[in-house]
Motif scaffolding. Structure first.
Motif, PDB file in Angstrom:
ATOM      1  N   GLY A 131       0.802  -1.214   0.000  1.00 33.40           N
ATOM      2  CA  GLY A 131       0.000   0.000   0.000  1.00 33.40           C
ATOM      3  C   GLY A 131       0.835   1.265   0.000  1.00 33.40           C
ATOM      4  O   GLY A 131       0.507   2.232   0.690  1.00 33.40           O
ATOM      5  N   GLY A 132       1.922   1.267  -0.753  1.00 29.13           N
ATOM      6  CA  GLY A 132       2.795   2.434  -0.824  1.00 29.13           C
ATOM      7  C   GLY A 132       3.851   2.488   0.261  1.00 29.13           C
ATOM      8  O   GLY A 132       4.660   3.401   0.295  1.00 29.13           O
ATOM      9  N   LYS A 133       3.847   1.517   1.145  1.00 33.24           N
ATOM     10  CA  LYS A 133       4.856   1.439   2.205  1.00 33.24           C
ATOM     11  C   LYS A 133       5.627   0.133   2.039  1.00 33.24           C
ATOM     12  O   LYS A 133       5.092  -0.844   1.540  1.00 33.24           O
ATOM     13  N   PRO A 134       6.887   0.119   2.465  1.00 33.51           N
ATOM     14  CA  PRO A 134       7.658  -1.121   2.318  1.00 33.51           C
ATOM     15  C   PRO A 134       7.230  -2.183   3.326  1.00 33.51           C
ATOM     16  O   PRO A 134       6.886  -1.885   4.461  1.00 33.51           O
ATOM     17  N   LEU A 135       7.228  -3.427   2.865  1.00 28.81           N
ATOM     18  CA  LEU A 135       7.000  -4.583   3.717  1.00 28.81           C
ATOM     19  C   LEU A 135       8.199  -5.490   3.503  1.00 28.81           C
ATOM     20  O   LEU A 135       8.485  -5.900   2.381  1.00 28.81           O
ATOM     21  N   PHE A 136       8.923  -5.782   4.564  1.00 32.69           N
ATOM     22  CA  PHE A 136      10.133  -6.593   4.488  1.00 32.69           C
ATOM     23  C   PHE A 136       9.751  -8.051   4.702  1.00 32.69           C
ATOM     24  O   PHE A 136       9.109  -8.392   5.689  1.00 32.69           O
ATOM     25  N   ARG A 137      10.146  -8.897   3.756  1.00 36.24           N
ATOM     26  CA  ARG A 137       9.796 -10.314   3.797  1.00 36.24           C
ATOM     27  C   ARG A 137      11.064 -11.155   3.716  1.00 36.24           C
ATOM     28  O   ARG A 137      11.942 -10.896   2.902  1.00 36.24           O
ATOM     29  N   VAL A 138      11.132 -12.175   4.572  1.00 39.29           N
ATOM     30  CA  VAL A 138      12.212 -13.150   4.535  1.00 39.29           C
ATOM     31  C   VAL A 138      11.568 -14.523   4.391  1.00 39.29           C
ATOM     32  O   VAL A 138      10.673 -14.878   5.152  1.00 39.29           O
ATOM     33  N   THR A 139      12.035 -15.270   3.382  1.00 35.84           N
ATOM     34  CA  THR A 139      11.527 -16.618   3.158  1.00 35.84           C
ATOM     35  C   THR A 139      12.644 -17.608   3.460  1.00 35.84           C
ATOM     36  O   THR A 139      13.734 -17.508   2.909  1.00 35.84           O
ATOM     37  N   CYS A 140      12.351 -18.536   4.345  1.00 33.04           N
ATOM     38  CA  CYS A 140      13.256 -19.643   4.660  1.00 33.04           C
ATOM     39  C   CYS A 140      12.866 -20.791   3.737  1.00 33.04           C
ATOM     40  O   CYS A 140      11.756 -21.310   3.814  1.00 33.04           O
ATOM     41  N   HIS A 141      13.774 -21.167   2.835  1.00 38.06           N
ATOM     42  CA  HIS A 141      13.490 -22.215   1.850  1.00 38.06           C
ATOM     43  C   HIS A 141      13.831 -23.580   2.439  1.00 38.06           C
ATOM     44  O   HIS A 141      14.820 -24.209   2.088  1.00 38.06           O
ATOM     45  N   ASP A 142      12.998 -23.995   3.367  1.00 35.12           N
ATOM     46  CA  ASP A 142      13.157 -25.286   4.026  1.00 35.12           C
ATOM     47  C   ASP A 142      11.904 -26.097   3.730  1.00 35.12           C
ATOM     48  O   ASP A 142      11.071 -25.699   2.925  1.00 35.12           O
ATOM     49  N   ASP A 143      11.744 -27.197   4.401  1.00 32.43           N
ATOM     50  CA  ASP A 143      10.568 -28.024   4.200  1.00 32.43           C
ATOM     51  C   ASP A 143       9.839 -28.157   5.520  1.00 32.43           C
ATOM     52  O   ASP A 143      10.320 -28.878   6.401  1.00 32.43           O
ATOM     53  N   PRO A 144       8.740 -27.480   5.736  1.00 33.92           N
ATOM     54  CA  PRO A 144       8.043 -26.598   4.806  1.00 33.92           C
ATOM     55  C   PRO A 144       8.673 -25.201   4.791  1.00 33.92           C
ATOM     56  O   PRO A 144       9.317 -24.801   5.762  1.00 33.92           O
ATOM     57  N   PRO A 145       8.458 -24.441   3.711  1.00 34.58           N
ATOM     58  CA  PRO A 145       8.978 -23.075   3.661  1.00 34.58           C
ATOM     59  C   PRO A 145       8.299 -22.205   4.720  1.00 34.58           C
ATOM     60  O   PRO A 145       7.147 -22.434   5.064  1.00 34.58           O
ATOM     61  N   GLU A 146       9.029 -21.243   5.234  1.00 39.74           N
ATOM     62  CA  GLU A 146       8.497 -20.308   6.228  1.00 39.74           C
ATOM     63  C   GLU A 146       8.657 -18.897   5.685  1.00 39.74           C
ATOM     64  O   GLU A 146       9.724 -18.546   5.178  1.00 39.74           O
ATOM     65  N   ILE A 147       7.623 -18.073   5.810  1.00 39.11           N
ATOM     66  CA  ILE A 147       7.673 -16.674   5.393  1.00 39.11           C
ATOM     67  C   ILE A 147       7.431 -15.805   6.612  1.00 39.11           C
ATOM     68  O   ILE A 147       6.487 -16.031   7.373  1.00 39.11           O
ATOM     69  N   VAL A 148       8.305 -14.810   6.797  1.00 40.74           N
ATOM     70  CA  VAL A 148       8.193 -13.875   7.921  1.00 40.74           C
ATOM     71  C   VAL A 148       8.169 -12.474   7.332  1.00 40.74           C
ATOM     72  O   VAL A 148       8.925 -12.163   6.413  1.00 40.74           O
ATOM     73  N   GLU A 149       7.306 -11.603   7.871  1.00 36.57           N
ATOM     74  CA  GLU A 149       7.187 -10.230   7.370  1.00 36.57           C
ATOM     75  C   GLU A 149       7.167  -9.242   8.528  1.00 36.57           C
ATOM     76  O   GLU A 149       6.734  -9.574   9.632  1.00 36.57           O
ATOM     77  N   ASP A 150       7.642  -8.031   8.243  1.00 39.72           N
ATOM     78  CA  ASP A 150       7.608  -6.948   9.226  1.00 39.72           C
ATOM     79  C   ASP A 150       7.740  -5.626   8.473  1.00 39.72           C
ATOM     80  O   ASP A 150       8.123  -5.603   7.306  1.00 39.72           O
ATOM     81  N   LYS A 151       7.478  -4.529   9.182  1.00 36.01           N
ATOM     82  CA  LYS A 151       7.569  -3.207   8.552  1.00 36.01           C
ATOM     83  C   LYS A 151       8.993  -2.678   8.491  1.00 36.01           C
ATOM     84  O   LYS A 151       9.246  -1.667   7.852  1.00 36.01           O
ATOM     85  N   THR A 152       9.957  -3.352   9.155  1.00 33.31           N
ATOM     86  CA  THR A 152      11.366  -2.939   9.081  1.00 33.31           C
ATOM     87  C   THR A 152      12.249  -4.163   8.826  1.00 33.31           C
ATOM     88  O   THR A 152      11.879  -5.299   9.153  1.00 33.31           O
ATOM     89  N   ALA A 153      13.424  -3.909   8.258  1.00 36.91           N
ATOM     90  CA  ALA A 153      14.387  -4.989   8.025  1.00 36.91           C
ATOM     91  C   ALA A 153      14.844  -5.586   9.359  1.00 36.91           C
ATOM     92  O   ALA A 153      14.960  -6.803   9.502  1.00 36.91           O
ATOM     93  N   GLN A 154      15.105  -4.730  10.335  1.00 37.32           N
ATOM     94  CA  GLN A 154      15.514  -5.208  11.657  1.00 37.32           C
ATOM     95  C   GLN A 154      14.416  -6.065  12.273  1.00 37.32           C
ATOM     96  O   GLN A 154      14.689  -7.135  12.832  1.00 37.32           O
TER      97      GLN A 154
END
Length: 107
Positions: free
Chosen positions: A24-47
């Motif tokens: 929505g015009g703001k950054p969303l930081f996403r990290v995907t762990c490519h494991d089994d099963p994959p995990e996706i984590v999101e937050d409004k900051t990189a930290q």
């Protein structure tokens, strides 16, 4: 992308992909762990997103008694690759780049 201890199984290492998404015009930081099963984590900051990842790794390592994973304060931007000159150059050419840079630093 980088290899790091898995959030799913502390005895494994897996690839992690860091992305900055438009939310929505703001950054969303996403990290995907490519494991089994994959995990996706999101937050409004990189930290914030890498802190969540490291907290999950720490929980997995506590369960396996292997030790914990912690990310030092201010290292979220580094984990996203923002210290890489090529990545910084691409970011500065994007619309809304200033917001991504400021949020990438944890603010």
């Amino acid at each position: 992308s980088r290899r790091h201890l898995s959030m799913v199984n502390a005895s494994n290492r897996c690839m992690y992909t860091s992305e900055v998404m438009d939310h929505g015009g703001k950054p969303l930081f996403r990290v995907t762990c490519h494991d089994d099963p994959p995990e996706i984590v999101e937050d409004k900051t990189a930290q914030g997103v890498w802190t969540k990842v490291m907290n999950q790794i720490a929980e997995q390592t506590r369960r396996s008694s292997r030790g914990g994973g912690q990310i030092p304060a201010g290292k979220g931007a580094e984990m996203f690759g923002f210290s890489n000159e090529k990545i910084r150059k691409v970011l500065t050419e994007m619309p809304g780049a200033q917001e991504i840079v400021s949020k990438g630093k944890g603010g």
